[in-house]
Design an enzyme around this catalytic site. Structure first.
Site, short mmCIF file in Angstrom:
data_model
loop_
_atom_site.label_atom_id
_atom_site.label_comp_id
_atom_site.label_asym_id
_atom_site.label_seq_id
_atom_site.Cartn_x
_atom_site.Cartn_y
_atom_site.Cartn_z
N CYS A 149 0.85 -1.18 0.00
CA CYS A 149 0.00 0.00 0.00
C CYS A 149 0.89 1.23 0.00
O CYS A 149 2.10 1.13 0.18
CB CYS A 149 -0.87 -0.01 1.24
SG CYS A 149 -1.70 -1.58 1.46
N ARG A 178 1.22 1.80 -6.02
CA ARG A 178 1.42 0.78 -4.99
C ARG A 178 0.13 0.05 -4.63
O ARG A 178 0.16 -0.91 -3.86
CB ARG A 178 1.99 1.43 -3.71
CG ARG A 178 3.28 2.17 -3.95
CD ARG A 178 3.71 2.87 -2.69
NE ARG A 178 4.16 1.92 -1.70
CZ ARG A 178 5.40 1.49 -1.57
NH1 ARG A 178 6.32 1.94 -2.38
NH2 ARG A 178 5.73 0.62 -0.65
N TRP A 191 -3.78 -1.85 -1.28
CA TRP A 191 -3.76 -3.07 -2.10
C TRP A 191 -4.11 -4.19 -1.13
O TRP A 191 -3.33 -4.53 -0.25
CB TRP A 191 -2.39 -3.28 -2.71
CG TRP A 191 -2.34 -4.43 -3.66
CD1 TRP A 191 -2.72 -4.45 -4.97
CD2 TRP A 191 -1.86 -5.76 -3.37
NE1 TRP A 191 -2.52 -5.70 -5.51
CE2 TRP A 191 -1.99 -6.52 -4.55
CE3 TRP A 191 -1.35 -6.39 -2.24
CZ2 TRP A 191 -1.63 -7.86 -4.64
CZ3 TRP A 191 -0.98 -7.72 -2.32
CH2 TRP A 191 -1.12 -8.44 -3.51
N ASN A 212 1.29 -0.22 5.99
CA ASN A 212 1.69 -0.98 4.80
C ASN A 212 2.44 -2.20 5.29
O ASN A 212 3.35 -2.07 6.10
CB ASN A 212 2.59 -0.10 3.92
CG ASN A 212 3.22 -0.89 2.78
OD1 ASN A 212 2.69 -1.90 2.34
ND2 ASN A 212 4.37 -0.42 2.32
N GLY A 213 2.05 -3.38 4.83
CA GLY A 213 2.73 -4.61 5.26
C GLY A 213 1.71 -5.64 5.73
O GLY A 213 0.52 -5.53 5.40
N GLU A 221 8.02 -13.22 -21.10
CA GLU A 221 7.66 -11.83 -20.80
C GLU A 221 6.45 -11.39 -21.64
O GLU A 221 5.55 -10.70 -21.14
CB GLU A 221 8.89 -10.92 -21.06
CG GLU A 221 8.66 -9.44 -20.91
CD GLU A 221 8.18 -9.00 -19.52
OE1 GLU A 221 8.17 -9.80 -18.59
OE2 GLU A 221 7.79 -7.83 -19.41
N LYS A 235 2.89 -10.12 -20.11
CA LYS A 235 2.28 -8.83 -20.46
C LYS A 235 0.83 -9.05 -20.88
O LYS A 235 -0.06 -8.31 -20.47
CB LYS A 235 3.02 -8.15 -21.63
CG LYS A 235 4.37 -7.58 -21.32
CD LYS A 235 4.36 -6.26 -20.58
CE LYS A 235 4.41 -6.48 -19.10
NZ LYS A 235 5.72 -6.68 -18.51
N GLU A 287 -1.37 -9.94 -17.81
CA GLU A 287 -1.62 -8.95 -16.76
C GLU A 287 -2.47 -7.77 -17.21
O GLU A 287 -3.19 -7.21 -16.40
CB GLU A 287 -0.32 -8.49 -16.07
CG GLU A 287 0.62 -7.64 -16.87
CD GLU A 287 1.87 -7.25 -16.04
OE1 GLU A 287 2.91 -7.04 -16.66
OE2 GLU A 287 1.80 -7.15 -14.81
N HIS A 338 6.24 -32.17 -26.22
CA HIS A 338 6.25 -33.00 -25.01
C HIS A 338 4.99 -32.78 -24.17
O HIS A 338 4.97 -33.11 -23.00
CB HIS A 338 7.51 -32.70 -24.18
CG HIS A 338 8.77 -33.04 -24.94
ND1 HIS A 338 9.15 -34.32 -25.22
CD2 HIS A 338 9.69 -32.24 -25.52
CE1 HIS A 338 10.27 -34.32 -25.91
NE2 HIS A 338 10.63 -33.05 -26.12
N LYS A 382 2.03 -1.75 -8.60
CA LYS A 382 3.33 -1.56 -9.24
C LYS A 382 4.47 -2.07 -8.38
O LYS A 382 5.41 -2.68 -8.87
CB LYS A 382 3.51 -0.06 -9.52
CG LYS A 382 4.78 0.29 -10.24
CD LYS A 382 4.67 -0.04 -11.70
CE LYS A 382 5.96 0.19 -12.44
NZ LYS A 382 6.01 -0.66 -13.64
C1 AGP Z 1 5.52 -6.74 -14.55
O1 AGP Z 1 4.82 -6.11 -15.53
C2 AGP Z 1 5.05 -6.55 -13.18
N1 AGP Z 1 4.75 -5.23 -12.86
C3 AGP Z 1 5.82 -7.34 -12.11
O2 AGP Z 1 6.02 -8.64 -12.56
C4 AGP Z 1 7.17 -6.75 -11.62
O3 AGP Z 1 8.14 -6.88 -12.60
C5 AGP Z 1 7.58 -7.49 -10.33
O4 AGP Z 1 6.61 -7.26 -9.35
C6 AGP Z 1 8.94 -7.08 -9.82
O5 AGP Z 1 8.99 -5.73 -9.50
P1 AGP Z 1 10.38 -4.99 -9.32
O6 AGP Z 1 11.08 -5.02 -10.63
O7 AGP Z 1 10.01 -3.59 -8.90
O8 AGP Z 1 11.13 -5.72 -8.25
#
Ligand code: AGP
Length: 612
Positions: A2, A27, A75, A100-101, A485, A489, A492, A508, A607
């Site tokens: 958060c 966040r 969050w 936060n936590g 990757e 993308k 998500e 396989h 994020k």
């Molecule tokens: C990717 O699009 C995500 N936002 C997520 O996988 C991100 O890369 C991951 O949470 C790691 O974050 P960081 O690079 O800030 O450690």
């Protein structure tokens, strides 16, 4: 995960808090809230489900304000996103708190507090902390002593900010495992989960350490360490600028950030390339290069997109040096026993530098076997990972706002190329080979520009995906992590289920999934594995699969029924993973836009993942 912000000032603080929240929204954005101690000496709050904009609208109709306040963007971990679970949480009229936590022993504490008469109004782990502080307040302790006493009973991770009308000019904060920064103003002070929240009001910061508790008033900051002893922490002047959350000509931050990649890659290379070698571009301990010369093994640790960058890094390091390299997701590594290793370079990769699992993995290596050096590849200069590592190799992506990581990823790949060359130089690799890599790296921004020229074509192609529920992504060698990757993308931001496979692995098992409803996206640069990849594609086509192949113009893959070819510029083999990332980012972006999802703030995500 958060975002927390707080202020104690002579002026009304709600506007400052809301701007801080807006900047911390990356966040978390399930719900948001603000609480202030008003001039008349009462504690009031406003909380709203959804994004910070919803809270702002609510405050427009029913304003509150004061000179001491805390705010939060959530969050959800414990308790669904709902107004009753939004922070700030109160204990009666006297304690207001944001967190936060995760409080791991919240269930025991809740039971104990309920047995002594406290009523809970939320499902959160946080509310126990508010009531715990109230227990000590009733014993007549100052707010500082209440928090010092309460923290002794808390297990888990927290950044806390606490206010009370009992002390209308005091903000108490505590940090254990979640980031918290104090911003120093003139006759006013602030706190935030990161400095971005406070850049509009100050550039002077104190980073709290784990175990710290601080008492903050308009004119004074007193910090107490884990033992309760008063300590001084250094004041840092930040050169970070307050980024304008400005979309410019773009519809979404993600698209803006995709198109910024020629500049962010160029900025990450700037000042680091000499004519035929890489300059020493590591910050930290002074004997960095001597340590690199001694490295016998590399261990890379990261999460999500940053983990994918690490996987590419392994291919590069092992192909160009004799140094074995392992890569693991931080959440697994931190709980797994590893035998001690000799002369280990321990590398973390992170955009934010605040990812809880990655930080815990770093802590573990430092506490256990140790390493020759810890190095972080990171985008945020003031982050915890930078502060905790011996060495840093900064990416220069600039602030990344879209939750889906784009420019941070390609700049991480550039940093891994630089690290690879530094290792080659330290180990005395062939000078001609190094000069060729350096020469190729200079071409990278222009090659990325060329890949971006495919935007309009990819926008049309995206129409093929919007009715699909599943997709496969294929790659071989160092392009396999790029397929991973691409799949991440698409998942998500468009919520389409996507999986990546090394193309040779398809037969396989996953080949059973292939039919005309399964789009298969493939990256096919002109590398040593191209011919093998072509055979894998034929296996798919002969089973009715529809292929979308991003291929080198010299790969000689012809358009045919169920085979769509998108021509890519010819790129040096070592740069292919970087350049081939671009079309996959654009594909997921356009699919998401056409499906109408929230591209920059996809559901359930945040994020910066500062909880376990
Ligand atoms: C990717 O699009 C995500 N936002 C997520 O996988 C991100 O890369 C991951 O949470 C790691 O974050 P960081 O690079 O800030 O450690």
């Amino acid at each position: 995960m958060c975002g927390i912000v707080g202020a104690v000032a002579q002026r009304p603080v709600v506007e400052i808090l809301l701007e801080g929240l807006r900047r911390l929204e990356y966040r978390g954005y399930d719900s948001a809230g603000v609480a202030v101690v008003r001039g008349q000496g009462d504690l009031v709050r406003s909380r709203a489900l959804g994004k910070v904009a919803a809270l702002m609208a609510q405050l427009g109709v029913e304003p509150i304000d004061g000179h001491l306040g805390i705010a939060h963007t959530r969050w959800a971990t414990h308790g669904v996103p709902a107004e009753r679970n939004a922070h700030p949480h109160f204990s009666g009229e006297w304690v207001g708190l944001v967190h936060n936590g995760i409080i791991e022993n919240h269930a025991d504490l809740r039971k104990r507090l309920q047995d002594t008469g406290f009523t809970f109004t939320s499902d959160t782990d946080t509310e126990v902390v508010a009531h715990l502080v109230e227990v000590f307040r009733r014993q007549g302790l100052s707010l500082l002593d209440c928090v010092l006493a309460a923290r002794c009973e808390l297990q888990g991770a927290y950044a806390l900010a606490v206010i009370s009308p009992n002390e209308p000019d005091t903000l108490i904060v505590a940090r254990q495992g979640s980031p918290l920064v104090i911003g120093l103003g003139i006759g006013e002070n602030f706190i935030g989960s990161d400095i971005q929240a406070m850049l509009p009001v100050t550039s002077r910061f104190i980073y709290l350490e784990n175990g710290d508790v601080a008492r903050i008033t308009r004119h004074k900051v007193d910090i107490y360490d884990v033992t309760g002893a008063k300590v001084e922490r250094p004041v840092k002047q930040s050169s970070a600028c307050s980024f304008a959350a400005d979309l410019g000509e773009y519809r979404h931050f993600m698209l803006k950030e995709i198109f910024e990649q020629p500049q962010s890659v160029a900025a990450t290379l700037e000042g680091r390339l000499a004519a035929d070698h890489v300059l020493p571009c590591l910050h930290g301990v002074s004997d960095a290069l001597e340590r690199l010369a001694q490295v016998d093994e590399v261990q890379i640790i990261a999460c999500g997109t940053s983990y994918h960058a690490g996987l590419v890094g392994r291919y590069w390091i092992e192909a160009n040096t004799d140094i074995p390299c392992q890569v693991e997701v931080a959440s697994e590594y931190r709980y797994r026993r590893q035998p001690p290793r000799k002369n280990l370079l321990f590398v973390t990769i992170s955009q934010s530098g605040e990812t809880a699992d990655t930080l815990a993995a770093l802590e573990k290596i430092k506490e256990n076997h140790g390493s020759l050096a810890t190095l972080t590849i990171c985008n945020v200069a003031e982050s915890s990972l930078i502060r905790e590592s011996d060495l840093a190799l900064m990416t220069v992506a600039g602030p990344e706002i879209g939750v889906a990581s784009t420019k941070a990823f390609t700049t991480q790949l550039v940093a891994l190329q630089l690290l690879m060359v530094l290792l080659m130089q330290a180990k005395g690799a062939d000078a001609g080979k190094i000069a060729k890599i350096v020469d190729d790296l200079r071409k990278l921004p222009a090659l990325i520009e060329q890949a971006l020229d495919l935007n309009a074509t990819i926008e049309k192609l995206a129409e093929h995906f919007i009715e699909k529920h599943h997709a496969l992504f294929l790659g071989r060698g160092e392009l396999y992590p790029i397929a991973m990757e691409g799949a991440l993308k698409l998942k998500e931001i468009s919520y389409i289920h996507a999986e990546a496979y090394p193309a040779g692995e398809l037969k396989h098992g996953p080949l059973a999934l292939v039919d005309s409803e399964m789009p298969i996206v493939t990256v096919a640069p002109n590398t040593a594995l191209l011919e093998k990849l072509k055979s894998n594609l034929e296996e798919v086509r002969s089973r009715g699969g529809v292929l979308y192949v991003f291929a080198d113009r010299e790969a000689h893959i012809q358009e045919a029924d169920n085979l769509h070819v998108l021509e890519m510029p010819h790129v040096p083999e070592l740069l292919a993973p970087i350049v081939y990332t671009l079309p996959l980012q654009l594909l997921s972006y356009h699919v998401a836009v056409q499906k109408g999802t929230d591209v920059d703030k996809p559901r359930n995500l945040a994020k910066s993942v500062t909880v376990e």
